[in-house]
Design a protein around this motif. Structure first.
Motif, PDB file in Angstrom:
ATOM      1  N   UNK A 141       0.867  -1.173   0.000  1.00  0.00           N
ATOM      2  CA  UNK A 141       0.000   0.000   0.000  1.00  0.00           C
ATOM      3  C   UNK A 141       0.903   1.222   0.000  1.00  0.00           C
ATOM      4  N   UNK A 142       0.721   2.065  -1.001  1.00  0.00           N
ATOM      5  CA  UNK A 142       1.566   3.240  -1.139  1.00  0.00           C
ATOM      6  C   UNK A 142       0.889   4.488  -0.608  1.00  0.00           C
ATOM      7  N   UNK A 143       1.267   5.606  -1.172  1.00  0.00           N
ATOM      8  CA  UNK A 143       0.719   6.905  -0.780  1.00  0.00           C
ATOM      9  C   UNK A 143      -0.759   6.986  -1.152  1.00  0.00           C
ATOM     10  N   UNK A 144      -1.421   8.030  -0.686  1.00  0.00           N
ATOM     11  CA  UNK A 144      -2.831   8.249  -0.999  1.00  0.00           C
ATOM     12  C   UNK A 144      -2.962   8.962  -2.336  1.00  0.00           C
ATOM     13  N   UNK A 145      -4.027   8.632  -3.088  1.00  0.00           N
ATOM     14  CA  UNK A 145      -4.280   9.313  -4.353  1.00  0.00           C
ATOM     15  C   UNK A 145      -5.061  10.604  -4.100  1.00  0.00           C
ATOM     16  N   UNK A 146      -5.516  11.245  -5.163  1.00  0.00           N
ATOM     17  CA  UNK A 146      -6.217  12.525  -5.053  1.00  0.00           C
ATOM     18  C   UNK A 146      -7.531  12.414  -4.287  1.00  0.00           C
ATOM     19  N   UNK A 147      -8.080  11.216  -4.144  1.00  0.00           N
ATOM     20  CA  UNK A 147      -9.340  10.999  -3.432  1.00  0.00           C
ATOM     21  C   UNK A 147      -9.117  10.381  -2.049  1.00  0.00           C
ATOM     22  N   UNK A 148      -7.871  10.428  -1.569  1.00  0.00           N
ATOM     23  CA  UNK A 148      -7.481   9.868  -0.267  1.00  0.00           C
ATOM     24  C   UNK A 148      -7.624   8.352  -0.176  1.00  0.00           C
ATOM     25  N   UNK A 149      -7.560   7.692  -1.314  1.00  0.00           N
ATOM     26  CA  UNK A 149      -7.560   6.229  -1.318  1.00  0.00           C
ATOM     27  C   UNK A 149      -6.112   5.748  -1.424  1.00  0.00           C
ATOM     28  N   UNK A 150      -5.773   4.688  -0.687  1.00  0.00           N
ATOM     29  CA  UNK A 150      -4.401   4.184  -0.794  1.00  0.00           C
ATOM     30  C   UNK A 150      -4.137   3.596  -2.181  1.00  0.00           C
ATOM     31  N   UNK A 151      -2.960   3.869  -2.711  1.00  0.00           N
ATOM     32  CA  UNK A 151      -2.564   3.371  -4.016  1.00  0.00           C
ATOM     33  C   UNK A 151      -1.899   2.004  -3.827  1.00  0.00           C
ATOM     34  N   UNK A 152      -2.417   1.008  -4.528  1.00  0.00           N
ATOM     35  CA  UNK A 152      -1.868  -0.344  -4.437  1.00  0.00           C
ATOM     36  C   UNK A 152      -0.746  -0.493  -5.455  1.00  0.00           C
TER      37      UNK A 152
END
Length: 109
Positions: free
Chosen positions: A11-22
């Protein structure tokens, strides 16, 4: 023994919608005993051209087993792990050499 590769899910950083980037880590070697083709499932729906490519992997039951969210590289193609590994070492009598079974799946079409 045959060597496949496992890409562990991260699980990486959060995207523009605050969802974790897989993302997936760099592949690591995984020693397996055998690779068997699974059944090819063709859905019977109209206007649908889908093929599931399935593999069954037999391997030692150790810490190198992929998890259900990891990917396995087989012949330079990424496959999703289908569910948890089947543990064949448990039973009435402890059998450490029985190993584990890992199912792989890829959809095309």
């Amino acid at each position: 023994m045959t060597t496949l590769q496992v890409k562990r899910r991260q699980i990486g950083a959060l995207d523009a919608h605050n969802n974790p980037v897989v993302t997936y880590a760099d592949p690591v070697d995984w020693e397996v005993w055998d690779i068997a083709p699974g059944a090819s499932a063709e859905p019977w729906r109209t206007n649908r051209d889908l093929s599931l490519i399935l593999w069954t992997i037999y391997a030692p039951n150790d810490d190198s087993l992929p998890g259900e969210l990891d990917r396995v590289v087989l012949d330079d193609v990424d496959y999703d792990v289908e569910g948890r590994a089947g543990d064949w070492t448990r039973g009435r009598w402890y059998q450490p050499t029985a190993g584990a079974v890992v199912e792989l799946k890829r959809a095309e079409g």
